[in-house]
Design an enzyme around this catalytic site. Structure first.
Site, short mmCIF file in Angstrom:
data_model
loop_
_atom_site.label_atom_id
_atom_site.label_comp_id
_atom_site.label_asym_id
_atom_site.label_seq_id
_atom_site.Cartn_x
_atom_site.Cartn_y
_atom_site.Cartn_z
N GLU A 87 0.72 -1.32 -0.05
CA GLU A 87 -0.05 0.58 -0.16
C GLU A 87 1.08 1.03 0.02
OE1 GLU A 87 -2.69 -0.91 3.14
OE2 GLU A 87 -3.57 -2.43 2.68
N GLU A 139 -6.01 -10.09 -1.68
CA GLU A 139 -6.54 -10.42 -0.92
C GLU A 139 -7.89 -10.60 -0.77
OE1 GLU A 139 -5.34 -7.03 2.03
OE2 GLU A 139 -2.76 -7.49 1.44
#
Ligand code: G3I
Length: 369
Positions: free
Chosen positions: A161, A278
């Protein structure tokens, strides 16, 4: 196990799976004993899920489901700094070791999550770091962790991220503690440290919020992501893949279209594989009725996977958990009506839901890699 190997079918259970398939032939499709790992492997794809060591240890039925379904295990939390590093000079590898052992026992690979992130940092770490402190921490951590699992963890989310456009930088980079201390170079540095610690592991950058064509900030985030990845490639940074997390939303239609396809193709043009790492569906805003909810969740899984699996660069699909029995959505995104959340392919009784059938159908209709 080389990452280039074709994903293996679940060897020991193949005969059992065949028997089960024959025995279940008379039952409705939803009751059939799907093996997502086998269906994915048939197409040269890796299927797996995020797991927690305590669930595998304490819940034999769940561990058996994971064994049957997963060719990849991703430690959901066990490899994060807050779990691994109780004190600056102390590492606790017990949880991660247990998952690596379980993966080996069931013929699965491990996807490592994650070496560098702005969250899940230990309490002992100061909120701001000098450049030399940050560099020493990254170097020590990456060499210890990726080095310990060299040859046993096949792939890593090296930097998780790194993009946050809301932080206002023209390049879209997140003002994480690592960024604040080292500037944009912390990303290339982390990749090089990871390659040095385990030259065989495949290395990725991971991010969320890239999936929807009809969410303007996500479309903008794709551009920032591509610019970052192109820069790293130009610099010769060791980067093998981009990991699109795939946390899908339950409050909008499945708008996965030409924009997402184009983004994936642009990643492939940079010479990157694409991993979905994910995948889950946020059912918090959906109707309470579980049958309706399960159908909507399944539709979203199916639409997303049909789109992404059309791109041959996509090689791995991991769900963020496998069964609704254990999902961080239950505490990160609880439903206002307090009904249990149902974001994953298997329900809390470990039975396949329509979402599992949607995954199975998407794997069946995918082109072979
Ligand atoms: O392990 C401790 C336990 O010892 C303690 O008793 C308990 C009390 O709250 O906390 C436990 O740790 C929690 C951990 O999940 C395990 O349940 C942490 O507080 C909690 O913050 C942690 O949340 C995780 C979160 O990342 C932050 O690390 C979630 O499980 C995990 O699913 C989530 O995963 C992230 C990915 O890493 C990155 N992408 C987004 C994704 C969330 O959707």
């Amino acid at each position: 196990m080389s990452i280039h190997d074709r994903p293996a079918r679940n060897g020991p259970s193949r005969r059992r799976a065949l028997g089960a398939a024959l025995a279940l032939a008379a039952f409705p499709a939803a009751a059939a004993d799907v093996s997502l790992r086998r269906l994915a492997a048939d197409k040269g794809l890796w299927f797996g899920a995020a797991v927690e060591p305590q669930h595998l240890r304490q819940d034999a039925a769940y561990a058996e489901l994971v064994r049957r379904q997963c060719a990849v295990l991703t430690p959901e939390n066990a490899l994060k700094w807050d779990h691994l590093r109780p004190a600056p000079d102390k590492f606790d590898f017990q949880g991660a070791d247990a998952i690596v052992r379980q993966a080996r026992a069931q013929g699965a690979r491990v996807h490592g999550h994650c070496l560098v992130w702005h969250e899940a940092l230990p309490r002992w770490m100061p909120p701001t770091l000098t450049a030399s402190e940050a560099e020493a921490l990254l170097a020590g951590h990456i060499s210890q962790v990726a080095g310990r699992y060299a040859g046993r963890i096949a792939s890593w989310d090296v930097v998780n991220e790194p993009i946050e456009r809301a932080h206002g930088r023209p390049d879209g980079l997140r003002r994480s503690p690592w960024f604040e201390a080292l500037g944009p170079d912390f990303i290339e540095l982390s990749l090089r440290l990871a390659r040095r610690a385990d030259p065989r592991a495949r290395l990725a950058i991971a991010d969320y919020g890239l999936e929807y064509d009809d969410v303007p900030w996500m479309v903008e985030k794709r551009a920032s992501t591509l610019a970052l990845l192109a820069h790293l490639k130009r610099r010769g940074a060791p980067l093998d893949a981009f990991a699109i997390q795939g946390h899908l939303l339950g409050d909008r239609g499945p708008a996965f279209g030409a924009g997402l396809r184009g983004f994936l193709r642009d990643l492939a043009r940079l010479g990157l594989e694409v991993w979905v790492t994910e995948l889950d569906v946020l059912d918090t805003p959906m109707p309470a009725d579980p049958v309706t909810r399960d159908a909507q969740v399944a539709e979203i899984y199916g639409a997303f996977l049909r789109t992404v699996l059309a791109e041959p660069a996509v090689r791995m699909v991991n769900t963020w958990g496998l069964s609704d029995r254990y999902t961080s959505k239950s505490f990160l995104h609880p439903r206002p009506d307090r009904q249990p959340v149902r974001p994953l392919p298997f329900d809390a009784e470990l039975q396949p839901k329509p979402a599992a059938q949607a995954l199975a159908a998407a794997f069946r209709s995918a082109r072979r890699r």
